[in-house]
Design an enzyme around this catalytic site. Structure first.
Site, short mmCIF file in Angstrom:
data_model
loop_
_atom_site.label_atom_id
_atom_site.label_comp_id
_atom_site.label_asym_id
_atom_site.label_seq_id
_atom_site.Cartn_x
_atom_site.Cartn_y
_atom_site.Cartn_z
N SER A 264 0.69 -1.21 0.11
CA SER A 264 -0.16 -0.10 0.00
C SER A 264 0.82 1.41 0.13
O SER A 264 1.93 1.28 0.53
CB SER A 264 -0.98 0.02 1.33
OG SER A 264 -1.65 1.36 1.32
N ASP A 265 0.50 2.34 -0.75
CA ASP A 265 1.02 3.54 -0.63
C ASP A 265 0.60 4.02 0.79
O ASP A 265 -0.33 3.78 1.30
CB ASP A 265 0.41 4.52 -1.81
CG ASP A 265 1.02 5.74 -1.98
OD1 ASP A 265 2.16 5.79 -1.40
OD2 ASP A 265 0.34 6.64 -2.69
N LYS A 266 1.28 5.08 1.12
CA LYS A 266 1.02 5.73 2.58
C LYS A 266 0.05 7.23 2.46
O LYS A 266 -1.00 6.97 3.06
CB LYS A 266 2.17 6.09 3.29
CG LYS A 266 2.01 6.94 4.61
CD LYS A 266 3.41 7.61 5.21
CE LYS A 266 3.94 8.46 4.39
NZ LYS A 266 3.13 9.76 4.86
#
Length: 829
Positions: A264-266
């Site tokens: 996942s991206d943050k």
């Protein structure tokens, strides 16, 4: 689809044109639904071109002129200012207060301050402060730069080139259905051949044998499965859309349910993408927590250990007047404009002082990246003051004193730098604030001798749902990794808070990723296996990380929003784009998260698992029916008994027992513990070991019961063959209706589930029974099918016998649950 065509061909051979038309209609529906749902636009290259299509100011023949960006060449001198889009990769020659939005490439929304200093050759993409990259936007300031790369050789061009070489992955459902189709076709063909030979040696004529074997094969083939699969995926897709998950590729529904790792991206996914003041720390160690998240007035300042709140309120006020941002309420909704830290200071002042300052602003000295601070001259209670905020090093250089409780002490730089270091380790972005009396003219040269008031720690706050969503993934046996362009300390602080990582050793930087990748595939996979957070990574790094995870046997879902994420999104088994992301990311992805929320992904996984679980229920239902029929026919023929059913009766039975309840089962809701079960291996067939055992047991129960009744009717009673066939057909209809309730869960008792949550199941059962009575009690229909009216005593007897399937499978499920509990075996969904 092959099975449907196979069934259609056989139906035409035996002259059952109506059945052939019905099956052909199923094929048409299946193709139409799949095509409508999966139609997607492949305009990635065009989107990339449009992102950088613009006119630019260049130096040609000693004069400034405008040219189309596509005509830029290496060596061109380009002039840029606020609002311009960067059209090539450039080295900055001169700049003033230059801030650039590079989120397209790095995925981070925070503006990047640019400069002209010479940097080491191996500096990561995100840290190349002296470079401008194609696709970025100039937000403030101006610059003169020289073009160093154009077109496909730019960083964004390399991403486009990578997208062309990345292959799409097959979904687990595709592989499972293909394997299952092969297995079931081979199995039915073998049984059909054996029955053909047995009937031949018994002296039956060729036409009778041929028609019976073909009809039996059509009846045994689960031709309703392809359409049931499409409906199950469509139902889950529609449910996903209501939870902000937009499915572009129908098969991605099943893929998402199969994932074992989410990379996942943050920013904006696990976090709100809104910088928020969370802590205020004074030089004497007094600390204040700030509640609330985002750009609004919700929250308050909480003093710790009886700290005087007036000092925190003063810092909040100074941050608000030394400010170029805007935060205002319109139609009961907060709107903002300007630098994220400036807007965050305005939100802090709303919490501290209800937005009031009580001062008169005289002059603002705006923030410039070269100076690393901003300042304001203001009048309060008839006296003029100056306040500055910025990096700790710069603010310390402007100060001589510091606030030490209720007194002023001499500045202690080492103490303050240590405070700064400790707060930075917690992931805060720190802004120092100072204040002093105004001296002389209101110019930068006269800003000195200030009093250091304290630090304000900002962080992009975690979404309220993120922690529980990550926990749900862990409970479901899914690993969650964070891949971000942010600083390692900030990334770790976020990851630790939501239980993605527990120690800093689990964090890897882009530089480390590149170093280990150069050591070879085996060493790189070993390195990736021990990491959970990846910071400062390039698009190539992210792609290599995803490929390493795939080599580890993981089924990978990747989220992203920028062009930099597109290669990884495409190479992942399931690509997920954010709704606020670029067109390139959305077009490359299999699905889009409309609200950019990680918890929506988890909801999507739940629906994906539900879809596959329902597909297994339909498969279980159809297989057990087919096995029961084959066993019954096979043993009857070997025992020399009359043919139990003729071809037309078999085809009718196929519609009644397979054509209603199976479609009802695809609308089953999620089982209560579906997100506490382990992911299924992508190598596992749809016809898995557990499904095989259940299908065999239930199929044999069906076959034995029907065979027993058939033998009894033929050998022990004087009923006519026509009535005997009507009775066993009615028994088979009853058996499948009771068995539908078994299929609502592979392991749970029907008495522990809400059997009424899916009314379609009971409607389908009622329709099947009603249709059966219709065809046996209406003389013209009964005559056409070779059936007859059945006495009520036989009906009640068959209904009671059919209940045996329910009892046997309840006992089987009980022992399965007991065995798994004893050996602590976690069920796969």
């Amino acid at each position: 689809m092959i099975l449907l065509m196979f069934a259609t061909l056989f139906s035409l051979i035996v002259g059952e044109y109506i059945d052939a038309i019905v099956i052909f209609f199923l094929i048409a529906i299946d193709l139409t639904m799949g095509t409508v749902q999966e139609k997607r636009a492949h305009r990635i290259a065009g989107s990339l071109v449009n992102m950088v299509k613009t006119n630019v100011k260049v130096l040609r023949d000693g004069e400034k002129t405008q040219v189309d960006a596509k005509n830029l060449v290496v060596g061109d001198i380009v002039f840029l200012e606020s609002g311009d889009k960067v059209s090539a990769d450039m080295r900055i020659l001169t700049c003033f207060n230059l801030k650039v939005d590079e989120s397209l490439l790095t995925g981070e929304s925070t503006l990047v301050e640019k400069q002209t200093d010479i940097l080491p050759e191996n500096t990561s993409l995100a840290d190349r402060k002296n470079m401008l990259f194609a696709g970025a936007s100039v937000m403030t300031g101006r610059a003169v730069a020289v073009v160093v790369e154009t077109g496909i050789n730019t960083e964004i061009g390399k991403i486009a080139d990578t997208l062309d070489t990345v292959k799409n992955e097959k979904s687990p459902l595709d592989m499972r259905i293909k394997k299952f189709s092969t297995q079931i076709t081979i199995g039915i063909c073998i049984v059909a051949l054996v029955i053909f030979i047995a009937l031949w040696f018994q002296g039956n004529d060729f036409n009778t044998i041929f028609l019976f074997v073909i009809a039996m094969a059509v009846s045994a083939i689960p031709e309703g499965l392809p359409l049931a699969v499409t409906i199950a995926l469509t139902v889950s897709s529609n449910k996903m859309s209501k939870k902000n998950v937009i499915v572009k590729n129908l098969k991605a529904v099943g893929s998402l349910g199969s994932c074992t790792v989410i990379a996942s991206d943050k920013t904006g996914t696990l976090t709100l993408n809104e910088q928020t003041a969370k802590v205020i720390v004074l030089p004497n160690g007094d600390k204040y927590d700030v509640t609330g998240s985002g750009y609004n007035d919700k929250g308050k300042i909480l003093p710790l250990k009886n700290a005087d709140i007036s000092y925190a309120k003063e810092i909040a006020k100074l941050g608000a007047i030394n400010n170029e941002g805007k935060l205002y309420k319109s139609n009961n909704e907060f709107k903002n404009f300007g630098d994220s830290i400036d807007v965050a200071f305005l939100a802090l002042n709303l919490k501290a002082n209800k937005g009031k300052t009580g001062v008169k602003t005289l002059k603002i000295i705006p923030y410039e990246s070269e100076k690393k601070y901003s300042a304001v001259f203001y009048e309060e209670d008839g006296q003029e003051f100056c306040s500055a905020k910025g990096s700790v090093e710069k603010i310390l250089s402007l100060c001589e004193f510091m606030q030490d409780g209720d007194k002023i002490s001499n500045l202690a730089p080492k103490k303050l730098l240590k405070q700064h270091e400790e707060l930075a380790k917690e992931g805060y972005r720190l802004i120092a604030v100072a204040k002093g009396e105004a001296k002389g003219d209101k110019t930068e040269e006269n800003i000195s001798g200030l009093t250091f008031l304290g630090f304000v720690g900002f962080i992009d706050p975690i979404r309220l749902e993120s922690k529980s969503a990550v926990e749900s993934c862990h409970n479901a046996g899914i690993k969650v990794l964070m891949i971000t362009g942010d600083h390692p300390l900030t990334a770790f602080a976020i990851a630790k808070e939501i239980n993605i990582a527990t120690k800093f050793e689990e964090v890897a930087t882009g530089k480390e990723v590149e170093e280990h990748f150069a050591k070879g595939s085996k060493e790189f996979v070993k390195f990736i296996r021990g990491k959970k957070v990846f910071s400062r990574v390039t698009p190539t790094d992210k792609l290599n990380i995803v490929n390493a995870l795939k080599k580890m046997g993981e089924f990978v879902a990747v989220t992203g929003d920028g062009v930099n994420d597109a290669p990884a999104i495409k190479t992942a088994h399931i690509g997920i784009a954010m709704g606020s992301g670029t067109d390139v990311a959305k077009e490359t992805a299999d699905m889009i998260i409309a609200d950019d929320n990680f918890s929506s992904i988890v909801q999507g996984i739940k629906e994906g698992r539900t879809a596959y679980s329902n597909i297994r229920k339909v498969t279980y239902f159809l297989l057990s029916q087919g096995i029961g029929e084959l066993f019954f026919f096979f043993i009857s023929i070997l025992c020399g008994l009359p043919l139990p059913l003729v071809a037309i009766q078999l085809l009718y039975l196929n519609i009644v027992t397979d054509g209603l309840q199976d479609f009802a089962l695809v609308f089953e809701k999620s089982e209560e513990n579906i997100m506490k079960q382990s992911p299924r291996s992508t190598k596992e067939s749809l016809f898995s070991k557990s499904l095989f055992k259940e299908s065999i047991i239930s199929g044999l129960v069906v076959g034995v019961l029907v065979l027993g009744v058939w033998i009894y009717l033929i050998k022990c009673t004087n009923v006519e063959l026509e009535l005997a066939r009507t009775i066993v057909m009615t028994l088979m209809v009853f058996l499948q209706n009771w068995h539908t309730l078994n299929c609502k869960s592979e392991t749970e008792s029907i008495f522990k589930t809400n059997i009424f949550q899916n009314p379609l199941v009971f409607i389908s059962i009622a329709l099947a029974i009603g249709l059966q009575f219709l065809i046996v009690e209406v003389p013209p229909i009964a005559t056409a099918l070779g059936l007859t009216s059945i006495p009520i005593t036989y009906v009640l007897a068959m209904l009671g016998i059919a209940m045996v399937i329910l009892v046997v499978m309840e006992i089987y499920k009980y022992f399965v649950r007991r065995y798994r509990k004893k050996h602590n075996i976690k069920r796969a969904y």
